[in-house]
Design a protein around this motif. Structure first.
Motif, short mmCIF file in Angstrom:
data_model
loop_
_atom_site.label_atom_id
_atom_site.label_comp_id
_atom_site.label_asym_id
_atom_site.label_seq_id
_atom_site.Cartn_x
_atom_site.Cartn_y
_atom_site.Cartn_z
N LYS A 20 80.47 -2.81 32.38
CA LYS A 20 80.89 -1.52 33.00
C LYS A 20 82.43 -1.07 32.99
O LYS A 20 82.98 -0.08 32.74
CB LYS A 20 80.39 -1.11 34.35
N THR A 26 66.57 10.96 36.49
CA THR A 26 67.78 10.20 37.04
C THR A 26 68.78 10.72 36.75
O THR A 26 69.02 11.19 35.60
CB THR A 26 67.60 8.92 36.21
N PRO A 27 69.94 11.22 37.66
CA PRO A 27 71.16 11.59 37.43
C PRO A 27 71.97 10.93 36.39
O PRO A 27 71.90 9.64 36.27
CB PRO A 27 71.88 11.69 38.80
N ASN A 28 72.62 11.71 35.60
CA ASN A 28 73.66 11.04 34.43
C ASN A 28 73.09 10.48 33.31
O ASN A 28 73.67 9.88 32.36
CB ASN A 28 74.59 10.05 35.17
N LEU A 29 71.50 10.63 33.14
CA LEU A 29 70.96 10.04 32.02
C LEU A 29 70.38 11.19 31.25
O LEU A 29 69.99 12.20 31.77
CB LEU A 29 69.83 9.26 32.49
N GLU A 30 70.66 11.07 29.69
CA GLU A 30 70.04 12.13 28.86
C GLU A 30 69.08 11.37 27.79
O GLU A 30 69.24 10.23 27.30
CB GLU A 30 71.21 12.50 27.85
N THR A 65 73.87 7.66 28.61
CA THR A 65 74.51 8.09 29.92
C THR A 65 75.56 9.36 29.34
O THR A 65 75.66 9.46 28.43
CB THR A 65 75.51 7.14 30.66
N GLU A 66 75.50 10.35 30.34
CA GLU A 66 76.35 11.61 29.82
C GLU A 66 77.74 11.15 29.52
O GLU A 66 78.21 11.82 28.65
CB GLU A 66 76.40 12.35 31.18
N ASP A 67 78.38 9.95 30.03
CA ASP A 67 79.70 9.61 29.76
C ASP A 67 79.66 8.85 28.33
O ASP A 67 80.78 8.24 27.84
CB ASP A 67 80.46 9.00 30.70
N HIS A 100 70.26 1.79 36.66
CA HIS A 100 69.87 2.96 37.04
C HIS A 100 68.54 2.98 37.80
O HIS A 100 67.96 4.07 38.20
CB HIS A 100 69.62 4.09 35.88
#
Length: 304
Positions: free
Chosen positions: A132, A205-209, A224-226, A153
């Motif tokens: 990370k 789950t937030p921030n996942l696509e 992940t969104e980033d 996650h």
């Protein structure tokens, strides 16, 4: 541009025989180009086969890539020659103070075990936490994807009623995603696993696509969104005969194993398999390298 690997790595001869441009260390030293530094954590027991499959996909791009192979120190493979491991693999202690443009974490044949039952789980957790802050973008494959989704996650893996084994049709859910730039609306990918993650868990789950899935094989590609983490549930790098070898290995052992789905002509294992995933698999690795590593990584990795 080629992939840069050690001069004597066994994969070199295989790739060159396939007319793939491979650059030796000597030649690369004479080019004034900063290569992408990519670390491959190879968790598979058949390390030479796996490293060759992945290097084949990484090599067919216009980028120069410096690849390093990583093994766990808490568990040493019994299926790979010790000299090969000593010659070409490093350990986490040797790289943990460095930074990398990209990293690939492979699958492993341990999906029927709980994560904390895997011998090298604590070390893998340490590596994933390190990624990370020390890796620009990490690509997790099959069990490596399930491990990454759980560690990062909190998404649980779920047991299947029977092994998912074969080549399955998938659909791109987000055509605008650069990961699937150039893909057909429908594409194919091999799977060989006993567990899965559920779509509803990913979507909750937030921030996942969720960017690709299959009506038969379920979740396929999550990011992940980033765009710092990618999770691929299948094996887009598999050779044409990988599933066949696995099938006949289990048959020879007397195990109950179904013929891989949508793989052999007429479902007849005596026939040569039909390859329908090669171009999509190549494009997935190429797009990840281009759009999520090369295009966005800092030139000076100290700025990561």
């Amino acid at each position: 541009m080629p992939i840069k690997i050690p001069d004597s790595l066994p994969a070199r001869a295989v790739l060159e025989s396939e007319n793939i441009f491979v650059m030796t260390e000597y030649r690369a030293m004479h080019q004034d180009i900063r290569p992408l530094n990519v670390l491959i954590l190879n968790l598979m027991p058949t390390k030479i086969v796996t490293e060759t499959q992945i290097l084949r996909k990484l090599s067919n791009t216009p980028l120069q890539i410096q690849v390093e192979l990583l093994q766990t120190s808490s568990y040493v493979s019994r299926h790979t020659d010790e000299h090969h491991l000593d010659s070409f693999y490093t350990t986490f202690d040797q790289v943990k103070d460095r930074k990398f443009d990209g990293m690939i974490i492979t699958g492993a044949p341990v999906e029927n075990m709980e994560f904390d039952e895997v011998d090298y789980w604590p070390e893998l957790c340490e590596i994933m936490a390190w990624s990370k802050t020390h890796v620009h973008s990490t690509l997790h494959i099959c069990w490596g994807a399930q491990a990454g989704l759980f560690f990062h996650h909190g998404i649980q893996k779920r047991s299947l009623s029977k092994k998912l084994f074969g080549v399955y049709e998938h659909r791109v859910l987000k055509p605008s995603s650069p990961l699937f730039r150039g893909f057909d609306d429908v594409f194919y990918a091999p799977h060989s696993r006993y567990t899965e993650v559920w779509e509803q868990d990913v979507r909750a789950t937030p921030n996942l696509e969720l960017v690709a899935n299959s009506s038969e094989a379920g979740v396929y590609a999550v990011k992940t969104e980033d765009s710092r983490q990618f999770f691929i549930m299948g094996h887009p790098e598999y050779d044409p005969d990988t599933l066949a070898k696995e099938y006949w290995r289990d048959v020879d052992k007397g195990l109950q194993i179904a013929v891989p789905a949508h793989y052999f002509p007429d479902n007849d294992p005596r026939q040569v398999p039909i390859v329908r995933w090669r171009s999509a698999g190549q494009l997935l690795y190429t797009n990840w390298l281009n759009y999520y590593v090369y295009q966005t990584t800092p030139y000076d990795l100290k700025n990561l």
